[in-house]
Design a protein around this motif. Sequence first.
Motif, mmCIF file in Angstrom:
data_model
loop_
_atom_site.group_PDB
_atom_site.id
_atom_site.type_symbol
_atom_site.label_atom_id
_atom_site.label_comp_id
_atom_site.label_asym_id
_atom_site.label_seq_id
_atom_site.Cartn_x
_atom_site.Cartn_y
_atom_site.Cartn_z
ATOM 1 N N LEU A 251 -17.720 15.285 24.222
ATOM 2 C CA LEU A 251 -18.232 15.110 25.575
ATOM 3 C C LEU A 251 -19.722 15.397 25.627
ATOM 4 O O LEU A 251 -20.506 14.643 26.230
ATOM 5 C CB LEU A 251 -17.503 16.050 26.542
ATOM 6 N N PHE A 252 -20.121 16.477 25.011
ATOM 7 C CA PHE A 252 -21.531 16.859 25.015
ATOM 8 C C PHE A 252 -22.411 15.807 24.344
ATOM 9 O O PHE A 252 -23.436 15.389 24.898
ATOM 10 C CB PHE A 252 -21.687 18.217 24.306
ATOM 11 N N ARG A 255 -22.646 12.463 26.317
ATOM 12 C CA ARG A 255 -23.458 12.584 27.519
ATOM 13 C C ARG A 255 -24.938 12.699 27.177
ATOM 14 O O ARG A 255 -25.802 12.405 28.004
ATOM 15 C CB ARG A 255 -23.005 13.771 28.349
ATOM 16 N N ASN A 335 -21.252 4.479 26.766
ATOM 17 C CA ASN A 335 -21.033 5.694 27.542
ATOM 18 C C ASN A 335 -20.002 5.494 28.638
ATOM 19 O O ASN A 335 -19.217 6.395 28.939
ATOM 20 C CB ASN A 335 -22.359 6.160 28.155
ATOM 21 N N ASP A 339 -16.657 7.530 28.960
ATOM 22 C CA ASP A 339 -16.428 8.284 30.187
ATOM 23 C C ASP A 339 -15.021 8.023 30.732
ATOM 24 O O ASP A 339 -14.365 8.925 31.263
ATOM 25 C CB ASP A 339 -17.473 7.901 31.242
ATOM 26 N N ALA A 342 -12.861 10.134 28.628
ATOM 27 C CA ALA A 342 -13.014 11.553 28.960
ATOM 28 C C ALA A 342 -12.229 11.930 30.215
ATOM 29 O O ALA A 342 -11.497 12.920 30.220
ATOM 30 C CB ALA A 342 -14.499 11.880 29.143
ATOM 31 N N TRP A 343 -12.382 11.139 31.281
ATOM 32 C CA TRP A 343 -11.647 11.424 32.507
ATOM 33 C C TRP A 343 -10.131 11.352 32.271
ATOM 34 O O TRP A 343 -9.367 12.181 32.769
ATOM 35 C CB TRP A 343 -12.035 10.444 33.612
ATOM 36 N N ARG A 365 -16.465 18.862 32.563
ATOM 37 C CA ARG A 365 -17.529 18.258 33.369
ATOM 38 C C ARG A 365 -18.824 19.057 33.254
ATOM 39 O O ARG A 365 -19.926 18.491 33.311
ATOM 40 C CB ARG A 365 -17.097 18.160 34.833
ATOM 41 N N SER A 368 -20.458 18.157 30.005
ATOM 42 C CA SER A 368 -21.018 16.815 30.153
ATOM 43 C C SER A 368 -22.369 16.868 30.849
ATOM 44 O O SER A 368 -23.321 16.158 30.473
ATOM 45 C CB SER A 368 -20.054 15.926 30.948
ATOM 46 N N THR A 372 -26.085 15.647 29.533
ATOM 47 C CA THR A 372 -26.917 14.704 30.274
ATOM 48 C C THR A 372 -28.359 15.202 30.381
ATOM 49 O O THR A 372 -29.315 14.430 30.242
ATOM 50 C CB THR A 372 -26.342 14.470 31.680
#
Length: 512
Positions: A251-252, A255, A335, A339, A342-343, A365, A368, A372
Amino acid sequence: MSRYEYDDGWGMTAFTDREQAAARAESEKDPSGLARGDASVCLDSKEKAVFVRSALALALLLLSSSAMNTAVFPLFDGVFTYARDVSVFANAVFLVAVGLWASFSPGRLRANAANTSAFVLFLIGGILLPVALVLESAALLVVSSCVLAVARGWASLCVGLFLSRLSADRIIPAVVMAFLAYCIVDMALWFVPGFAGVFAFIVCAPVALALSLKESRDVMEAACAGGAPADMAITQPSSFLPLAGTFFVCLFLFRIAFGYSLRFFEHGGVPLPGFVGAVPVVFLAAAVVVFSRGRFLPDLATQLSVLLVLAGFFVASSFGAASAEVSVGLLSAGNTLFDMVAWSVLAAVAMRNVHGSMAVVAWGRGVSGIGTIVGAAFGVWSTKAFADNEHAAILVAGAFVLFFVGYALIGLKDFSFAGAIEGVVPLVEEPEAKTPEKEFEERCAAIGDRCGLTPREREGFVMLARGRNREYSQEQVVVSRNRVKAHVEHVYAKLGIHTHQELLDMVEGNWL
Protein backbone atom coordinates in the motif's frame (compact mmCIF):
# COMPACT_ATOMS: atom_id res chain seq x y z
CA MET A 1 -21.59 -38.58 -3.53
CA SER A 2 -23.03 -35.20 -4.45
CA ARG A 3 -20.69 -32.31 -5.09
CA TYR A 4 -21.32 -28.84 -3.66
CA GLU A 5 -19.32 -25.72 -4.39
CA TYR A 6 -18.89 -22.37 -2.72
CA ASP A 7 -17.80 -19.32 -4.71
CA ASP A 8 -16.42 -16.65 -2.41
CA GLY A 9 -15.69 -14.11 -5.15
CA TRP A 10 -11.91 -14.54 -4.94
CA GLY A 11 -11.83 -17.93 -6.67
CA MET A 12 -13.82 -21.16 -6.59
CA THR A 13 -13.50 -23.52 -3.63
CA ALA A 14 -15.04 -26.97 -4.17
CA PHE A 15 -16.46 -29.36 -1.56
CA THR A 16 -17.33 -33.03 -1.81
CA ASP A 17 -20.47 -33.15 0.29
CA ARG A 18 -23.17 -31.09 1.92
CA GLU A 19 -21.54 -31.26 5.36
CA GLN A 20 -18.29 -29.70 4.12
CA ALA A 21 -20.19 -26.98 2.31
CA ALA A 22 -22.19 -26.25 5.44
CA ALA A 23 -19.00 -26.14 7.50
CA ARG A 24 -17.46 -23.60 5.12
CA ALA A 25 -20.58 -21.48 5.18
CA GLU A 26 -20.51 -21.58 8.98
CA SER A 27 -16.85 -20.48 9.01
CA GLU A 28 -17.74 -17.50 6.84
CA LYS A 29 -20.17 -16.19 9.42
CA ASP A 30 -19.18 -12.98 11.13
CA PRO A 31 -17.77 -13.63 14.61
CA SER A 32 -19.56 -10.53 15.86
CA GLY A 33 -22.93 -12.14 15.30
CA LEU A 34 -24.02 -9.34 12.98
CA ALA A 35 -26.34 -10.50 10.23
CA ARG A 36 -25.03 -11.16 6.72
CA GLY A 37 -26.77 -12.19 3.57
CA ASP A 38 -26.52 -15.65 2.13
CA ALA A 39 -24.14 -15.57 -0.81
CA SER A 40 -25.92 -18.44 -2.49
CA VAL A 41 -29.21 -16.64 -3.04
CA CYS A 42 -30.25 -13.62 -5.04
CA LEU A 43 -30.29 -10.24 -3.40
CA ASP A 44 -33.62 -9.09 -2.04
CA SER A 45 -34.65 -5.44 -2.12
CA LYS A 46 -33.09 -4.62 1.26
CA GLU A 47 -29.78 -6.28 0.39
CA LYS A 48 -29.71 -4.48 -2.95
CA ALA A 49 -30.20 -1.18 -1.17
CA VAL A 50 -27.26 -1.92 1.16
CA PHE A 51 -25.11 -3.00 -1.78
CA VAL A 52 -25.88 0.16 -3.76
CA ARG A 53 -25.37 2.40 -0.72
CA SER A 54 -21.95 0.89 -0.02
CA ALA A 55 -20.85 1.39 -3.64
CA LEU A 56 -22.23 4.94 -3.68
CA ALA A 57 -20.48 5.80 -0.41
CA LEU A 58 -17.11 4.66 -1.78
CA ALA A 59 -17.70 6.48 -5.09
CA LEU A 60 -18.45 9.73 -3.26
CA LEU A 61 -15.36 9.34 -1.10
CA LEU A 62 -13.18 8.78 -4.18
CA LEU A 63 -14.79 11.74 -5.91
CA SER A 64 -14.07 13.94 -2.90
CA SER A 65 -10.39 12.98 -3.03
CA SER A 66 -10.19 13.62 -6.76
CA ALA A 67 -11.89 17.01 -6.42
CA MET A 68 -9.45 17.88 -3.68
CA ASN A 69 -6.45 17.16 -5.90
CA THR A 70 -7.77 18.72 -9.12
CA ALA A 71 -9.90 21.67 -7.96
CA VAL A 72 -9.15 22.54 -4.33
CA PHE A 73 -5.41 22.10 -3.86
CA PRO A 74 -4.50 24.33 -6.85
CA LEU A 75 -6.32 27.17 -5.05
CA PHE A 76 -4.01 26.74 -2.08
CA ASP A 77 -0.97 27.81 -4.09
CA GLY A 78 -2.12 31.44 -4.18
CA VAL A 79 -2.38 31.51 -0.39
CA PHE A 80 -0.03 28.92 1.12
CA THR A 81 1.01 26.04 -1.10
CA TYR A 82 2.24 23.84 1.74
CA ALA A 83 -1.25 23.75 3.24
CA ARG A 84 -2.02 20.83 0.91
CA ASP A 85 0.88 18.79 2.26
CA VAL A 86 0.01 19.65 5.86
CA SER A 87 -3.62 18.58 5.37
CA VAL A 88 -2.69 15.28 3.70
CA PHE A 89 -0.24 14.64 6.52
CA ALA A 90 -2.95 15.39 9.10
CA ASN A 91 -5.27 12.91 7.38
CA ALA A 92 -2.60 10.20 7.37
CA VAL A 93 -1.49 10.77 10.96
CA PHE A 94 -5.09 10.73 12.18
CA LEU A 95 -5.81 7.41 10.49
CA VAL A 96 -2.56 5.86 11.73
CA ALA A 97 -3.41 7.03 15.25
CA VAL A 98 -6.90 5.54 15.01
CA GLY A 99 -5.37 2.31 13.73
CA LEU A 100 -3.02 2.11 16.70
CA TRP A 101 -5.80 3.08 19.10
CA ALA A 102 -8.06 0.39 17.67
CA SER A 103 -5.22 -2.13 18.03
CA PHE A 104 -4.28 -1.43 21.63
CA SER A 105 -7.25 0.23 23.33
CA PRO A 106 -10.50 -0.10 21.34
CA GLY A 107 -12.72 -0.17 24.42
CA ARG A 108 -12.40 3.60 24.87
CA LEU A 109 -13.82 4.43 21.46
CA ARG A 110 -17.40 5.69 21.29
CA ALA A 111 -18.81 5.35 17.80
CA ASN A 112 -21.74 7.74 18.20
CA ALA A 113 -19.58 10.48 19.69
CA ALA A 114 -16.95 10.05 16.96
CA ASN A 115 -19.55 10.18 14.18
CA THR A 116 -21.11 13.33 15.64
CA SER A 117 -17.68 14.94 15.96
CA ALA A 118 -16.90 14.11 12.32
CA PHE A 119 -20.07 15.84 11.09
CA VAL A 120 -19.27 18.88 13.25
CA LEU A 121 -15.76 19.01 11.77
CA PHE A 122 -17.19 18.76 8.25
CA LEU A 123 -19.47 21.70 8.99
CA ILE A 124 -16.72 23.83 10.55
CA GLY A 125 -14.19 23.03 7.84
CA GLY A 126 -16.72 23.51 5.03
CA ILE A 127 -17.47 27.02 6.30
CA LEU A 128 -13.90 28.07 7.12
CA LEU A 129 -12.20 26.81 3.93
CA PRO A 130 -13.97 29.18 1.49
CA VAL A 131 -13.48 32.02 3.97
CA ALA A 132 -9.76 31.25 4.17
CA LEU A 133 -9.45 31.29 0.38
CA VAL A 134 -11.35 34.57 0.06
CA LEU A 135 -9.38 36.28 2.85
CA GLU A 136 -6.14 34.64 1.67
CA SER A 137 -5.35 33.68 5.26
CA ALA A 138 -2.61 31.07 5.43
CA ALA A 139 -3.28 30.20 9.08
CA LEU A 140 -7.03 29.81 8.55
CA LEU A 141 -6.37 27.76 5.42
CA VAL A 142 -4.15 25.33 7.31
CA VAL A 143 -6.66 24.98 10.15
CA SER A 144 -9.70 24.50 7.91
CA SER A 145 -7.96 22.04 5.57
CA CYS A 146 -6.68 19.99 8.52
CA VAL A 147 -10.13 19.95 10.12
CA LEU A 148 -11.60 18.63 6.87
CA ALA A 149 -8.71 16.15 6.52
CA VAL A 150 -9.46 14.61 9.92
CA ALA A 151 -13.18 14.38 9.14
CA ARG A 152 -12.44 12.83 5.75
CA GLY A 153 -10.17 10.31 7.46
CA TRP A 154 -13.02 9.21 9.71
CA ALA A 155 -15.34 9.00 6.70
CA SER A 156 -12.88 6.74 4.85
CA LEU A 157 -12.72 4.44 7.88
CA CYS A 158 -16.52 4.23 8.04
CA VAL A 159 -16.81 3.50 4.32
CA GLY A 160 -14.25 0.70 4.62
CA LEU A 161 -16.14 -0.81 7.54
CA PHE A 162 -19.40 -0.48 5.61
CA LEU A 163 -17.90 -2.51 2.76
CA SER A 164 -16.87 -5.18 5.26
CA ARG A 165 -20.55 -5.77 6.04
CA LEU A 166 -21.01 -7.24 2.57
CA SER A 167 -20.40 -10.92 1.93
CA ALA A 168 -17.16 -11.93 0.22
CA ASP A 169 -18.70 -12.31 -3.24
CA ARG A 170 -20.30 -8.84 -3.10
CA ILE A 171 -17.31 -6.77 -1.98
CA ILE A 172 -15.62 -6.93 -5.38
CA PRO A 173 -18.66 -5.86 -7.45
CA ALA A 174 -19.38 -3.04 -4.99
CA VAL A 175 -15.81 -1.72 -5.20
CA VAL A 176 -15.69 -1.96 -8.99
CA MET A 177 -19.10 -0.30 -9.33
CA ALA A 178 -17.90 2.52 -7.07
CA PHE A 179 -14.76 3.11 -9.14
CA LEU A 180 -16.78 3.00 -12.34
CA ALA A 181 -19.23 5.64 -11.11
CA TYR A 182 -16.39 7.74 -9.72
CA CYS A 183 -14.42 7.70 -12.99
CA ILE A 184 -17.44 8.76 -15.03
CA VAL A 185 -18.22 11.72 -12.78
CA ASP A 186 -14.53 12.57 -12.35
CA MET A 187 -14.17 13.05 -16.09
CA ALA A 188 -17.00 15.57 -15.98
CA LEU A 189 -15.26 17.56 -13.23
CA TRP A 190 -12.47 18.45 -15.65
CA PHE A 191 -14.94 20.28 -17.88
CA VAL A 192 -17.00 22.20 -15.30
CA PRO A 193 -16.21 25.45 -13.45
CA GLY A 194 -13.79 25.21 -10.55
CA PHE A 195 -16.41 25.97 -7.91
CA ALA A 196 -18.15 22.70 -8.82
CA GLY A 197 -15.02 20.82 -7.78
CA VAL A 198 -14.82 22.74 -4.50
CA PHE A 199 -18.47 21.95 -3.83
CA ALA A 200 -17.89 18.25 -4.57
CA PHE A 201 -14.92 18.21 -2.21
CA ILE A 202 -16.88 19.75 0.67
CA VAL A 203 -20.14 17.82 0.20
CA CYS A 204 -19.25 14.33 -1.06
CA ALA A 205 -17.30 13.06 1.97
CA PRO A 206 -19.96 13.89 4.62
CA VAL A 207 -22.63 12.33 2.40
CA ALA A 208 -20.46 9.20 2.14
CA LEU A 209 -20.21 9.16 5.94
CA ALA A 210 -23.99 9.53 6.27
CA LEU A 211 -24.55 6.59 3.93
CA SER A 212 -22.13 4.44 5.95
CA LEU A 213 -23.32 5.49 9.38
CA LYS A 214 -25.50 2.59 10.49
CA GLU A 215 -23.47 -0.36 9.23
CA SER A 216 -20.11 1.10 10.24
CA ARG A 217 -21.42 1.88 13.73
CA ASP A 218 -22.50 -1.74 14.14
CA VAL A 219 -19.01 -2.92 13.18
CA MET A 220 -17.32 -0.45 15.54
CA GLU A 221 -19.47 -1.48 18.46
CA ALA A 222 -18.73 -5.16 17.79
CA ALA A 223 -15.00 -4.43 17.42
CA CYS A 224 -14.84 -2.40 20.62
CA ALA A 225 -16.82 -4.96 22.63
CA GLY A 226 -13.98 -7.49 22.65
CA GLY A 227 -10.41 -7.24 23.86
CA ALA A 228 -7.57 -5.37 22.21
CA PRO A 229 -6.50 -6.91 18.87
CA ALA A 230 -2.85 -6.48 19.86
CA ASP A 231 -3.47 -8.78 22.85
CA MET A 232 -5.58 -11.26 20.87
CA ALA A 233 -2.88 -11.47 18.18
CA ILE A 234 -0.44 -12.88 20.74
CA THR A 235 -2.42 -16.10 21.12
CA GLN A 236 -4.15 -16.09 17.72
CA PRO A 237 -1.72 -14.41 15.27
CA SER A 238 -3.34 -15.99 12.21
CA SER A 239 -6.50 -13.97 12.83
CA PHE A 240 -4.78 -10.62 12.31
CA LEU A 241 -2.68 -8.98 9.59
CA PRO A 242 0.61 -7.69 11.04
CA LEU A 243 0.73 -3.88 10.78
CA ALA A 244 4.25 -4.07 9.36
CA GLY A 245 3.38 -6.89 6.94
CA THR A 246 3.84 -7.10 3.19
CA PHE A 247 0.33 -5.97 2.36
CA PHE A 248 0.76 -2.61 4.09
CA VAL A 249 4.22 -2.17 2.56
CA CYS A 250 2.58 -2.64 -0.85
CA LEU A 251 0.00 0.00 0.00
CA PHE A 252 2.75 2.42 0.94
CA LEU A 253 4.81 1.85 -2.19
CA PHE A 254 1.92 2.07 -4.63
CA ARG A 255 0.68 5.26 -3.05
CA ILE A 256 4.16 6.69 -3.59
CA ALA A 257 3.58 6.10 -7.29
CA PHE A 258 0.12 7.68 -6.96
CA GLY A 259 1.48 10.79 -5.26
CA TYR A 260 4.20 11.02 -7.89
CA SER A 261 1.65 10.90 -10.70
CA LEU A 262 -0.34 13.73 -9.08
CA ARG A 263 2.55 16.21 -8.96
CA PHE A 264 4.63 15.05 -11.89
CA PHE A 265 4.61 17.85 -14.52
CA GLU A 266 1.60 19.57 -12.98
CA HIS A 267 0.68 22.91 -14.53
CA GLY A 268 -0.04 25.75 -12.14
CA GLY A 269 -0.62 23.30 -9.32
CA VAL A 270 -3.18 21.36 -11.39
CA PRO A 271 -2.26 17.70 -12.04
CA LEU A 272 -2.38 16.21 -15.50
CA PRO A 273 -5.64 14.38 -16.29
CA GLY A 274 -4.91 10.88 -15.06
CA PHE A 275 -8.39 9.62 -15.96
CA VAL A 276 -7.12 9.05 -19.50
CA GLY A 277 -5.37 5.94 -18.21
CA ALA A 278 -7.61 5.12 -15.25
CA VAL A 279 -10.95 4.96 -17.08
CA PRO A 280 -10.02 2.14 -19.53
CA VAL A 281 -8.62 0.04 -16.67
CA VAL A 282 -11.77 0.49 -14.57
CA PHE A 283 -14.04 -0.41 -17.48
CA LEU A 284 -11.90 -3.49 -18.14
CA ALA A 285 -12.11 -4.52 -14.48
CA ALA A 286 -15.88 -4.03 -14.55
CA ALA A 287 -16.17 -6.20 -17.65
CA VAL A 288 -14.07 -8.95 -16.03
CA VAL A 289 -16.20 -8.91 -12.88
CA VAL A 290 -19.43 -9.01 -14.87
CA PHE A 291 -18.44 -11.83 -17.18
CA SER A 292 -16.82 -13.86 -14.39
CA ARG A 293 -19.91 -13.42 -12.18
CA GLY A 294 -18.19 -11.44 -9.47
CA ARG A 295 -14.94 -13.39 -9.24
CA PHE A 296 -11.74 -11.44 -8.80
CA LEU A 297 -8.06 -12.35 -8.86
CA PRO A 298 -6.25 -9.80 -6.67
CA ASP A 299 -2.80 -11.21 -7.36
CA LEU A 300 -3.23 -11.00 -11.13
CA ALA A 301 -4.64 -7.49 -10.80
CA THR A 302 -1.66 -6.48 -8.65
CA GLN A 303 0.81 -7.88 -11.17
CA LEU A 304 -0.89 -5.94 -13.95
CA SER A 305 -0.83 -2.77 -11.86
CA VAL A 306 2.91 -3.27 -11.24
CA LEU A 307 3.48 -3.50 -14.99
CA LEU A 308 1.51 -0.32 -15.61
CA VAL A 309 3.39 1.60 -12.91
CA LEU A 310 6.73 0.36 -14.22
CA ALA A 311 5.69 1.34 -17.74
CA GLY A 312 4.86 4.84 -16.50
CA PHE A 313 8.26 5.30 -14.88
CA PHE A 314 9.99 3.73 -17.87
CA VAL A 315 8.35 6.16 -20.29
CA ALA A 316 9.24 9.08 -18.01
CA SER A 317 12.87 7.98 -17.75
CA SER A 318 13.18 7.31 -21.49
CA PHE A 319 11.47 10.30 -23.05
CA GLY A 320 11.43 12.94 -20.32
CA ALA A 321 9.03 15.88 -20.36
CA ALA A 322 7.73 15.05 -23.82
CA SER A 323 6.05 11.94 -22.44
CA ALA A 324 4.42 13.56 -19.39
CA GLU A 325 0.80 12.80 -20.39
CA VAL A 326 1.58 9.20 -21.34
CA SER A 327 3.59 8.43 -18.20
CA VAL A 328 0.98 10.02 -15.92
CA GLY A 329 -1.77 8.07 -17.69
CA LEU A 330 0.08 4.79 -17.15
CA LEU A 331 0.84 5.60 -13.53
CA SER A 332 -2.80 6.52 -12.90
CA ALA A 333 -3.99 3.30 -14.54
CA GLY A 334 -1.71 1.18 -12.39
CA ASN A 335 -2.55 3.03 -9.20
CA THR A 336 -6.31 2.92 -9.84
CA LEU A 337 -6.19 -0.82 -10.42
CA PHE A 338 -4.20 -1.38 -7.25
CA ASP A 339 -6.48 0.95 -5.31
CA MET A 340 -9.40 -1.31 -6.24
CA VAL A 341 -7.39 -4.27 -4.96
CA ALA A 342 -6.52 -2.39 -1.75
CA TRP A 343 -10.10 -1.43 -0.91
CA SER A 344 -11.30 -4.95 -1.68
CA VAL A 345 -8.64 -6.67 0.40
CA LEU A 346 -9.07 -4.31 3.36
CA ALA A 347 -12.83 -4.90 3.36
CA ALA A 348 -12.41 -8.68 2.95
CA VAL A 349 -9.92 -8.92 5.82
CA ALA A 350 -12.16 -6.75 8.02
CA MET A 351 -15.09 -9.01 7.10
CA ARG A 352 -13.26 -12.14 8.28
CA ASN A 353 -12.27 -10.69 11.65
CA VAL A 354 -14.50 -7.94 13.01
CA HIS A 355 -12.29 -7.45 16.08
CA GLY A 356 -9.39 -6.28 13.92
CA SER A 357 -11.51 -4.47 11.31
CA MET A 358 -11.01 -0.93 12.59
CA ALA A 359 -7.27 -1.37 13.00
CA VAL A 360 -6.83 -2.88 9.52
CA VAL A 361 -8.90 -0.28 7.63
CA ALA A 362 -7.59 2.76 9.52
CA TRP A 363 -3.96 1.63 9.39
CA GLY A 364 -4.21 0.75 5.70
CA ARG A 365 -5.66 4.12 4.70
CA GLY A 366 -3.19 5.94 6.95
CA VAL A 367 -0.19 4.18 5.45
CA SER A 368 -1.59 5.01 2.01
CA GLY A 369 -1.73 8.69 2.94
CA ILE A 370 1.89 8.72 4.06
CA GLY A 371 2.91 7.10 0.79
CA THR A 372 1.01 9.77 -1.13
CA ILE A 373 2.92 12.52 0.68
CA VAL A 374 6.27 10.91 -0.12
CA GLY A 375 5.32 10.36 -3.76
CA ALA A 376 4.01 13.91 -4.16
CA ALA A 377 7.28 15.33 -2.83
CA PHE A 378 9.17 13.14 -5.26
CA GLY A 379 6.91 14.29 -8.12
CA VAL A 380 7.48 17.98 -7.34
CA TRP A 381 11.22 17.40 -7.21
CA SER A 382 11.17 15.48 -10.51
CA THR A 383 9.25 18.27 -12.26
CA LYS A 384 11.85 20.83 -11.19
CA ALA A 385 14.72 18.46 -11.93
CA PHE A 386 13.53 17.89 -15.50
CA ALA A 387 13.55 21.64 -16.01
CA ASP A 388 17.04 22.09 -14.53
CA ASN A 389 18.86 18.88 -15.43
CA GLU A 390 16.83 16.43 -17.46
CA HIS A 391 19.54 13.76 -17.55
CA ALA A 392 19.78 13.61 -13.76
CA ALA A 393 16.01 13.44 -13.45
CA ILE A 394 15.85 10.60 -15.97
CA LEU A 395 18.54 8.76 -14.02
CA VAL A 396 16.52 9.05 -10.80
CA ALA A 397 13.34 7.88 -12.55
CA GLY A 398 15.27 4.89 -13.89
CA ALA A 399 16.47 4.08 -10.39
CA PHE A 400 12.88 4.16 -9.21
CA VAL A 401 12.00 1.65 -11.94
CA LEU A 402 14.74 -0.69 -10.72
CA PHE A 403 13.50 -0.35 -7.17
CA PHE A 404 9.96 -1.30 -8.16
CA VAL A 405 11.18 -4.24 -10.23
CA GLY A 406 13.35 -5.45 -7.38
CA TYR A 407 10.54 -5.28 -4.90
CA ALA A 408 8.09 -6.98 -7.28
CA LEU A 409 10.53 -9.82 -7.93
CA ILE A 410 11.89 -10.26 -4.42
CA GLY A 411 9.50 -8.66 -1.93
CA LEU A 412 6.36 -10.09 -3.52
CA LYS A 413 7.89 -13.40 -4.55
CA ASP A 414 6.16 -15.50 -1.90
CA PHE A 415 3.28 -13.14 -1.12
CA SER A 416 -0.31 -13.59 -2.24
CA PHE A 417 -3.17 -11.19 -1.59
CA ALA A 418 -5.71 -13.99 -1.92
CA GLY A 419 -3.60 -16.05 0.48
CA ALA A 420 -3.44 -13.13 2.93
CA ILE A 421 -7.23 -12.94 2.94
CA GLU A 422 -7.72 -16.69 3.32
CA GLY A 423 -5.01 -16.73 5.99
CA VAL A 424 -7.08 -14.55 8.30
CA VAL A 425 -8.94 -17.27 10.16
CA PRO A 426 -12.05 -16.49 12.20
CA LEU A 427 -11.20 -15.47 15.72
CA VAL A 428 -11.95 -18.02 18.44
CA GLU A 429 -13.45 -16.24 21.42
CA GLU A 430 -11.73 -17.17 24.64
CA PRO A 431 -14.12 -18.04 27.48
CA GLU A 432 -14.63 -15.28 30.01
CA ALA A 433 -12.84 -15.91 33.29
CA LYS A 434 -15.34 -16.59 36.09
CA THR A 435 -14.88 -15.36 39.61
CA PRO A 436 -15.51 -17.77 42.52
CA GLU A 437 -18.62 -15.77 43.37
CA LYS A 438 -19.93 -16.14 39.82
CA GLU A 439 -19.28 -19.87 39.82
CA PHE A 440 -21.03 -20.19 43.20
CA GLU A 441 -24.13 -18.34 41.93
CA GLU A 442 -24.29 -20.43 38.75
CA ARG A 443 -23.98 -23.69 40.74
CA CYS A 444 -26.74 -22.67 43.14
CA ALA A 445 -28.97 -21.61 40.24
CA ALA A 446 -28.36 -24.92 38.46
CA ILE A 447 -29.22 -26.93 41.57
CA GLY A 448 -32.35 -24.84 42.07
CA ASP A 449 -33.43 -25.43 38.47
CA ARG A 450 -32.73 -29.16 38.66
CA CYS A 451 -34.67 -29.62 41.90
CA GLY A 452 -37.54 -27.26 41.11
CA LEU A 453 -37.07 -24.83 44.02
CA THR A 454 -39.49 -21.93 44.27
CA PRO A 455 -38.12 -18.33 44.40
CA ARG A 456 -38.52 -18.21 48.18
CA GLU A 457 -36.91 -21.65 48.55
CA ARG A 458 -34.03 -20.54 46.34
CA GLU A 459 -33.48 -17.57 48.59
CA GLY A 460 -33.28 -19.79 51.66
CA PHE A 461 -31.15 -22.35 49.81
CA VAL A 462 -28.53 -19.70 48.86
CA MET A 463 -28.34 -18.48 52.44
CA LEU A 464 -27.84 -22.02 53.72
CA ALA A 465 -25.23 -22.65 50.98
CA ARG A 466 -23.32 -19.62 52.24
CA GLY A 467 -23.22 -21.23 55.68
CA ARG A 468 -25.96 -19.16 57.28
CA ASN A 469 -28.16 -20.71 59.98
CA ARG A 470 -31.95 -20.55 60.35
CA GLU A 471 -31.84 -17.58 62.74
CA TYR A 472 -29.94 -15.50 60.20
CA SER A 473 -32.38 -16.47 57.45
CA GLN A 474 -35.30 -15.48 59.66
CA GLU A 475 -33.81 -12.01 60.21
CA GLN A 476 -33.04 -11.43 56.50
CA VAL A 477 -36.41 -12.43 55.05
CA VAL A 478 -38.43 -11.08 58.03
CA VAL A 479 -40.71 -14.11 58.49
CA SER A 480 -41.58 -16.30 61.42
CA ARG A 481 -39.35 -19.06 62.72
CA ASN A 482 -41.90 -21.69 61.72
CA ARG A 483 -42.03 -20.36 58.15
CA VAL A 484 -38.24 -20.49 57.85
CA LYS A 485 -38.26 -24.02 59.25
CA ALA A 486 -40.88 -25.05 56.69
CA HIS A 487 -38.82 -23.60 53.81
CA VAL A 488 -35.72 -25.41 54.98
CA GLU A 489 -37.59 -28.69 55.24
CA HIS A 490 -38.96 -28.23 51.72
CA VAL A 491 -35.47 -27.52 50.39
CA TYR A 492 -34.03 -30.59 52.11
CA ALA A 493 -36.85 -32.74 50.77
CA LYS A 494 -36.45 -31.56 47.18
CA LEU A 495 -32.68 -31.96 47.32
CA GLY A 496 -32.94 -35.40 48.92
CA ILE A 497 -30.69 -34.52 51.87
CA HIS A 498 -31.09 -34.46 55.65
CA THR A 499 -28.40 -32.17 57.07
CA HIS A 500 -26.88 -28.76 56.46
CA GLN A 501 -23.50 -30.36 55.86
CA GLU A 502 -24.94 -32.47 53.02
CA LEU A 503 -26.24 -29.26 51.42
CA LEU A 504 -22.78 -27.65 51.61
CA ASP A 505 -21.17 -30.78 50.19
CA MET A 506 -23.65 -30.72 47.31
CA VAL A 507 -22.82 -27.09 46.40
CA GLU A 508 -19.06 -27.47 46.78
CA GLY A 509 -18.78 -30.90 45.22
CA ASN A 510 -19.38 -32.36 41.75
CA TRP A 511 -23.07 -33.18 42.20
CA LEU A 512 -23.88 -31.62 38.82
